[in-house]
Design a protein around this motif. Sequence first.
Motif, PDB file in Angstrom:
ATOM      1  N   THR A 130       1.059  65.053  37.986  1.00  0.00           N
ATOM      2  CA  THR A 130       3.463  64.376  38.963  1.00  0.00           C
ATOM      3  C   THR A 130       4.538  65.490  38.072  1.00  0.00           C
ATOM      4  OG1 THR A 130       1.772  62.626  38.939  1.00  0.00           O
ATOM      5  CG2 THR A 130       3.879  62.867  39.333  1.00  0.00           C
ATOM      6  N   VAL A 133       4.251  68.533  39.584  1.00  0.00           N
ATOM      7  CA  VAL A 133       5.218  68.392  40.526  1.00  0.00           C
ATOM      8  C   VAL A 133       6.899  68.476  40.637  1.00  0.00           C
ATOM      9  CG1 VAL A 133       5.206  67.263  42.945  1.00  0.00           C
ATOM     10  CG2 VAL A 133       2.754  68.053  41.934  1.00  0.00           C
ATOM     11  N   LEU A 137      10.830  70.490  41.403  1.00  0.00           N
ATOM     12  CA  LEU A 137      10.841  70.466  43.387  1.00  0.00           C
ATOM     13  C   LEU A 137      12.422  71.258  43.598  1.00  0.00           C
ATOM     14  CD1 LEU A 137      11.143  66.258  42.472  1.00  0.00           C
ATOM     15  CD2 LEU A 137       9.644  67.970  44.317  1.00  0.00           C
ATOM     16  N   SER A 140      10.762  74.288  44.812  1.00  0.00           N
ATOM     17  CA  SER A 140      10.319  74.670  45.976  1.00  0.00           C
ATOM     18  C   SER A 140      10.042  73.146  46.930  1.00  0.00           C
ATOM     19  CB  SER A 140       8.900  73.008  45.626  1.00  0.00           C
ATOM     20  OG  SER A 140       9.396  71.849  45.183  1.00  0.00           O
ATOM     21  N   THR A 152       7.313  65.123  51.203  1.00  0.00           N
ATOM     22  CA  THR A 152       6.519  63.726  51.251  1.00  0.00           C
ATOM     23  C   THR A 152       6.892  65.182  49.414  1.00  0.00           C
ATOM     24  OG1 THR A 152       5.395  65.154  53.048  1.00  0.00           O
ATOM     25  CG2 THR A 152       4.066  65.204  50.973  1.00  0.00           C
ATOM     26  N   LEU A 153       7.537  65.769  49.139  1.00  0.00           N
ATOM     27  CA  LEU A 153       7.011  66.606  47.514  1.00  0.00           C
ATOM     28  C   LEU A 153       8.047  66.064  46.489  1.00  0.00           C
ATOM     29  CD1 LEU A 153       8.191  70.661  48.464  1.00  0.00           C
ATOM     30  CD2 LEU A 153       5.582  69.730  46.977  1.00  0.00           C
ATOM     31  N   ILE A 156       5.986  62.446  46.524  1.00  0.00           N
ATOM     32  CA  ILE A 156       4.927  62.642  45.158  1.00  0.00           C
ATOM     33  C   ILE A 156       5.133  62.965  43.824  1.00  0.00           C
ATOM     34  CG2 ILE A 156       3.322  63.325  47.145  1.00  0.00           C
ATOM     35  CD1 ILE A 156       3.541  66.017  46.391  1.00  0.00           C
ATOM     36  N   GLY A 157       6.746  63.588  44.174  1.00  0.00           N
ATOM     37  CA  GLY A 157       7.451  64.155  42.780  1.00  0.00           C
ATOM     38  C   GLY A 157       7.704  62.994  41.825  1.00  0.00           C
ATOM     39  N   PRO A 242       0.662  70.190  43.973  1.00  0.00           N
ATOM     40  CA  PRO A 242       1.238  68.819  45.139  1.00  0.00           C
ATOM     41  C   PRO A 242      -0.042  69.033  45.598  1.00  0.00           C
ATOM     42  CG  PRO A 242       3.588  70.775  45.040  1.00  0.00           C
ATOM     43  CD  PRO A 242       2.302  71.067  44.835  1.00  0.00           C
ATOM     44  N   LEU A 245      -2.382  66.998  43.900  1.00  0.00           N
ATOM     45  CA  LEU A 245      -2.453  65.451  43.616  1.00  0.00           C
ATOM     46  C   LEU A 245      -2.032  65.136  45.754  1.00  0.00           C
ATOM     47  CD1 LEU A 245      -0.373  63.621  41.459  1.00  0.00           C
ATOM     48  CD2 LEU A 245       1.995  64.338  42.561  1.00  0.00           C
ATOM     49  N   ILE A 246      -1.533  65.039  45.812  1.00  0.00           N
ATOM     50  CA  ILE A 246      -1.950  64.862  47.558  1.00  0.00           C
ATOM     51  C   ILE A 246      -3.970  64.583  47.873  1.00  0.00           C
ATOM     52  CG2 ILE A 246      -2.061  65.415  49.934  1.00  0.00           C
ATOM     53  CD1 ILE A 246       0.203  66.375  49.198  1.00  0.00           C
ATOM     54  N   ALA A 266       1.253  73.644  53.679  1.00  0.00           N
ATOM     55  CA  ALA A 266       2.536  73.933  53.088  1.00  0.00           C
ATOM     56  C   ALA A 266       2.698  75.156  52.690  1.00  0.00           C
ATOM     57  CB  ALA A 266       1.458  73.950  51.485  1.00  0.00           C
TER      58      ALA A 266
END
Length: 319
Positions: A130, A133, A137, A140, A152-153, A156-157, A242, A245-246, A266
Amino acid sequence: MRKLVLIVVKLVVSVALLYFVFSRMNFASTVGRLNRIDLGWLAASTGIALLQAGLSAIRWQWVALACGAALAPAQALRFTLIGYFLTQLLPSTVGGDAARIWLFAQTGAGWLKATYSVLLDRFIGVLALTALVAAGLYWSLGLIKNPAGQITLVVIGIGGLSAGATFLTLGHWRVLDRWRLTQRLAEMAALARQILISRNTGPQIVILSLLIQAMTALIAWCLARAVAAQFEFMHAFLLVLPVMLIATIPVSIAGWGVRESALVLAFSYAGLTEIDGLIVSVLLGGVMLAVGAVGGIAWLTSSEGLGNLAAWKSEQLPP
């Protein structure tokens, strides 16, 4: 009955997602590229994955020691590989983490210390993923222009880091001492915080955890080279991590389907070729299966082999 329902649901999710993503691709083209795979790069990716498993075993050994239980290096590696194998074989009934708990507890560590060590090892690994990710950011969000992908990024980040930080504070919540289950949770949170801020082992565990997760991006990059995909290492770092992680969300069989559909999406959001995302994801799953096969050999040739599987499955883990 409930376990059987969970198995069926996860299987349906995996099959449905895989069917959806494969139905959008040119199957003949995909197979053709896989037939021309560079075996040197494939071998390199598998070697890195095995090294990653070894480093994961070292981290678990350190975490176990912090939990007050000694874990020999050879045992840590064998149990880790067996966990990889059983994650692929029995992903929704027992699973790799439960296997490690059971195996470690049988060495004399005891249920409580074994459970704490495995759950905290898992927590630290996901927290490191995490953190990477979240750290990426800025880049990304520049790579992925789609608003849904950007949201979403961020979720989750930043959301994952916030959840991790909240867990680390639970040791100070006195209200959790009222019930046994929440008391155990608070104890684990306090122990996790102690491990991470320790001057003796904290920096080593944090650095090792970040390295382990970064190696996943390196494995994906090697696999991209193996099939001549237009995929740079920075893409692997910003897109694959990422997705991994998902894929930790337990809604499918060992992440199959979730990983493929998320990576294809992605790639699409980043302006890359979707079929490259699918091929890299499938090969990544294949490498995990290969490492799991090594774990299967370790399982079958060890004293903890299939003769004890029935006893392990019937064993009740402590609350």
